[in-house]
Design a protein around this motif. Structure first.
Motif, PDB file in Angstrom:
ATOM      1  N   UNK A  76      46.910  -2.342  11.571  1.00 34.73           N
ATOM      2  CA  UNK A  76      46.974  -1.506  12.773  1.00 34.73           C
ATOM      3  C   UNK A  76      46.246  -2.346  13.925  1.00 34.73           C
ATOM      4  N   UNK A  77      46.251  -2.418  14.891  1.00 33.22           N
ATOM      5  CA  UNK A  77      46.188  -3.152  16.123  1.00 33.22           C
ATOM      6  C   UNK A  77      44.086  -2.995  16.033  1.00 33.22           C
ATOM      7  N   UNK A  78      43.285  -4.349  16.789  1.00 33.18           N
ATOM      8  CA  UNK A  78      44.717  -5.351  17.218  1.00 33.18           C
ATOM      9  C   UNK A  78      44.375  -6.423  16.765  1.00 33.18           C
ATOM     10  N   UNK A  79      44.069  -6.291  15.418  1.00 34.63           N
ATOM     11  CA  UNK A  79      44.456  -6.662  13.814  1.00 34.63           C
ATOM     12  C   UNK A  79      45.792  -7.366  13.659  1.00 34.63           C
ATOM     13  N   UNK A  80      46.146  -6.140  13.280  1.00 30.97           N
ATOM     14  CA  UNK A  80      47.864  -6.412  13.362  1.00 30.97           C
ATOM     15  C   UNK A  80      48.413  -7.103  14.560  1.00 30.97           C
ATOM     16  N   UNK A  81      48.056  -6.967  16.114  1.00 29.75           N
ATOM     17  CA  UNK A  81      48.413  -7.818  17.093  1.00 29.75           C
ATOM     18  C   UNK A  81      48.388  -8.819  17.333  1.00 29.75           C
ATOM     19  N   UNK A  82      47.058  -9.453  16.347  1.00 32.76           N
ATOM     20  CA  UNK A  82      46.822 -11.273  16.877  1.00 32.76           C
ATOM     21  C   UNK A  82      47.798 -11.621  15.731  1.00 32.76           C
ATOM     22  N   UNK A  83      47.961 -10.963  15.025  1.00 32.74           N
ATOM     23  CA  UNK A  83      48.702 -11.716  13.578  1.00 32.74           C
ATOM     24  C   UNK A  83      50.250 -11.665  14.191  1.00 32.74           C
ATOM     25  N   UNK A  84      50.538 -10.030  14.069  1.00 38.46           N
ATOM     26  CA  UNK A  84      52.118 -10.664  14.781  1.00 38.46           C
ATOM     27  C   UNK A  84      52.429 -11.446  15.363  1.00 38.46           C
ATOM     28  N   UNK A  85      51.724 -11.327  17.368  1.00 39.68           N
ATOM     29  CA  UNK A  85      51.699 -12.116  18.145  1.00 39.68           C
ATOM     30  C   UNK A  85      52.333 -13.668  17.791  1.00 39.68           C
ATOM     31  N   UNK A  86      51.806 -14.277  17.109  1.00 42.11           N
ATOM     32  CA  UNK A  86      51.465 -15.755  16.249  1.00 42.11           C
ATOM     33  C   UNK A  86      53.026 -15.875  15.610  1.00 42.11           C
ATOM     34  N   UNK A  87      53.157 -14.778  14.741  1.00 43.24           N
ATOM     35  CA  UNK A  87      54.308 -14.814  13.798  1.00 43.24           C
ATOM     36  C   UNK A  87      55.161 -14.758  14.408  1.00 43.24           C
ATOM     37  N   UNK A  88      55.527 -13.247  15.537  1.00 44.82           N
ATOM     38  CA  UNK A  88      57.016 -12.865  16.168  1.00 44.82           C
ATOM     39  C   UNK A  88      57.656 -14.319  16.576  1.00 44.82           C
ATOM     40  N   UNK A  89      56.666 -14.976  17.350  1.00 43.11           N
ATOM     41  CA  UNK A  89      57.486 -16.214  17.915  1.00 43.11           C
ATOM     42  C   UNK A  89      57.989 -16.900  17.913  1.00 43.11           C
ATOM     43  N   UNK A  90      58.613 -16.853  16.330  1.00 44.85           N
ATOM     44  CA  UNK A  90      60.145 -17.606  16.546  1.00 44.85           C
ATOM     45  C   UNK A  90      61.156 -16.704  16.604  1.00 44.85           C
ATOM     46  N   UNK A  91      60.491 -15.652  16.235  1.00 46.08           N
ATOM     47  CA  UNK A  91      61.841 -14.069  17.080  1.00 46.08           C
ATOM     48  C   UNK A  91      61.184 -13.825  17.964  1.00 46.08           C
ATOM     49  N   UNK A  92      60.889 -14.696  19.595  1.00 44.12           N
ATOM     50  CA  UNK A  92      61.679 -13.858  20.450  1.00 44.12           C
ATOM     51  C   UNK A  92      61.986 -14.811  21.225  1.00 44.12           C
ATOM     52  N   UNK A  93      61.221 -15.435  22.449  1.00 46.70           N
ATOM     53  CA  UNK A  93      62.179 -16.531  23.573  1.00 46.70           C
ATOM     54  C   UNK A  93      62.717 -17.438  23.032  1.00 46.70           C
ATOM     55  N   UNK A  94      64.178 -17.835  22.925  1.00 43.15           N
ATOM     56  CA  UNK A  94      64.209 -19.105  22.439  1.00 43.15           C
ATOM     57  C   UNK A  94      63.841 -20.600  22.403  1.00 43.15           C
ATOM     58  N   UNK A  95      64.151 -21.648  21.821  1.00 43.90           N
ATOM     59  CA  UNK A  95      63.556 -22.821  22.047  1.00 43.90           C
ATOM     60  C   UNK A  95      62.059 -22.894  21.797  1.00 43.90           C
ATOM     61  N   UNK A  96      61.336 -21.462  20.769  1.00 47.03           N
ATOM     62  CA  UNK A  96      60.304 -21.952  20.157  1.00 47.03           C
ATOM     63  C   UNK A  96      60.260 -22.768  19.135  1.00 47.03           C
ATOM     64  N   UNK A  97      59.094 -22.922  19.031  1.00 49.50           N
ATOM     65  CA  UNK A  97      58.997 -24.036  17.775  1.00 49.50           C
ATOM     66  C   UNK A  97      59.733 -22.770  15.846  1.00 49.50           C
ATOM     67  N   UNK A  98      61.036 -23.225  15.714  1.00 48.24           N
ATOM     68  CA  UNK A  98      61.520 -22.797  14.379  1.00 48.24           C
ATOM     69  C   UNK A  98      62.184 -21.519  14.642  1.00 48.24           C
ATOM     70  N   UNK A  99      62.202 -21.283  16.504  1.00 49.66           N
ATOM     71  CA  UNK A  99      62.715 -19.765  16.528  1.00 49.66           C
ATOM     72  C   UNK A  99      64.551 -19.816  15.788  1.00 49.66           C
TER      73      UNK A  99
END
Length: 395
Positions: free
Chosen positions: A77-100
């Motif tokens: 659950x949040x806030x633990x979930x939010x912290x881990x998901x935020x980092x892991x989500x980066x390749x699935x978010x805005x283009x041109x991020x590492x490993x997108x």
């Protein structure tokens, strides 16, 4: 009452090939139906969606008093979930991020063509073992930055982990297979941590490099979190995509008119994949635990009581979808629950969509002259992650 045995009947392997009549029975039985084991089963679209968005519903199994190791962030659950998901989500978010994932489109297309190269006319193939299984595992390896020479090792660990995830207590040698699954998880976690450490201080375009070189101290992963998150990417990304592709092939072969339509209008494939996610979703159920008493349709879901949200039932709810038992690639307003909803909406959905669209488009020319060897095919044991374990085709 028969309604109190619905969960047992839905999860019974005998129902795996077609659980949808039982989901219809669930929706008729009530909005929240108590089961013999004390849990509640919820199957209406609007109720499932509302509970997935309700902050009083916990995804953490420890909330219900279970003694279990710290779960991956999918079950936090949040806030633990939010912290881990935020980092892991980066390749699935805005283009041109590492490993997108957008940068993986050409690679996914290449992997798909390599797998299809051995499919010759007259041959019998298994869509799962020969195509739908190796595709996402190979993609996840490339996304994480696993060296190509290590991919067979990675696949071997994945085989064992998936097999152990499908186990039920009554299965033969379940203890031995669970032990093998635990061993594979430990070995895979150690491998990923060591591989990530080799990237420390050397930013690259893969996910492990992004994890260990995260500049924000608040978002950095511990070694344990890194291992668990990478394994989650493998398992979650693998299981859902295999089921989505294989269920798609099965649906097309059962309805040749869909194949004809897609050959005439290949631009319909994105909408077709969305309809597959509604009609034959890869994930059928999710468990939640109320943090407070919650009322659904006059029934109180008591704090701490397990609640099973039947996503696949919601996807066939006639109060939300017209003619829901009909597969319609042109279906308008298709806001399905195939990837869940709320804060735990599947973070790998963009990647799964790319893989499914690429794979199914590439398979279209073959499927026009292919036939099912067995229908229904043998299904996986796991009722929550439903899909064929094998899908033999005669080309």
């Amino acid at each position: 009452m028969e309604s109190e045995t619905l969960l047992a009947r839905i999860t019974d392997y005998a129902s795996r090939a077609d659980p949808y009549p039982l989901y219809a029975e669930l929706r008729e039985a009530g909005r929240a139906v108590r089961q013999a084991d004390g849990s509640f089963l919820v199957g209406g679209y609007h109720d499932v969606a509302a509970l997935l968005h309700d902050p009083r519903m916990s995804a953490d199994p420890r909330t219900g008093g279970r003694v279990t190791p710290k779960p991956p962030f999918l079950r936090l659950d949040d806030p633990e979930h939010h912290r881990l998901r935020t980092l892991t989500m980066r390749p699935f978010g805005p283009p041109h991020s590492p490993g997108h994932v957008d940068a993986m489109r050409d690679e996914i297309d290449r992997i798909t063509r390599e797998l299809l190269a051995s499919f010759e006319a007259g041959r019998q193939i298994d869509v799962v073992d020969d195509f739908a299984y190796p595709l996402p595992v190979t993609v996840i390896c490339r996304l994480l930055g696993v060296p190509r020479e290590d991919e067979p090792l990675f696949r071997a660990w994945s085989d064992v982990l998936v097999e152990s995830a499908d186990l039920k207590p009554e299965d033969g040698d379940s203890a031995g297979k669970r032990e093998a699954g635990d061993k594979a998880r430990t070995e895979l976690g150690g491998y990923l941590v060591n591989l990530a450490e080799q990237r420390r201080g050397e930013p690259g375009d893969d996910l492990l490099a992004a994890f260990v070189n995260e500049p924000d101290p608040a978002l950095r992963l511990t070694q344990e979190e890194l291992a668990e998150t990478a394994i989650l990417l493998l398992i979650a990304g693998h299981e859902t995509t295999v089921n989505l592709i294989t269920n798609g092939v099965l649906t097309f072969l059962r309805g040749p008119e869909h194949l004809d339509l897609l050959r005439r209008e290949p631009g319909l494939m994105p909408r077709t994949v969305e309809e597959l996610l509604r009609y034959e979703p890869p994930v059928h159920m999710r468990e939640r635990i109320p943090l407070a008493d919650i009322t659904v349709g006059g029934t109180t879901l008591a704090r701490g009581t397990p609640v099973i949200l039947a996503l696949a039932s919601g996807n066939r709810d006639p109060r939300r979808f017209d003619d829901p038992d009909r597969f319609d690639p042109n279906r308008p307003d298709n806001e399905h629950l195939g990837f869940g909803n709320g804060i735990h909406l599947c973070f790998g959905a963009p990647l799964a969509r790319i893989e499914a669209r690429t794979a199914l488009t590439a398979l279209l020319p073959l499927l026009g002259t292919a036939s099912l060897v067995q229908d229904p095919p043998p299904y996986r044991r796991n009722a929550m992650l439903r899909g064929p374990r094998h899908l033999p085709l005669q080309l």
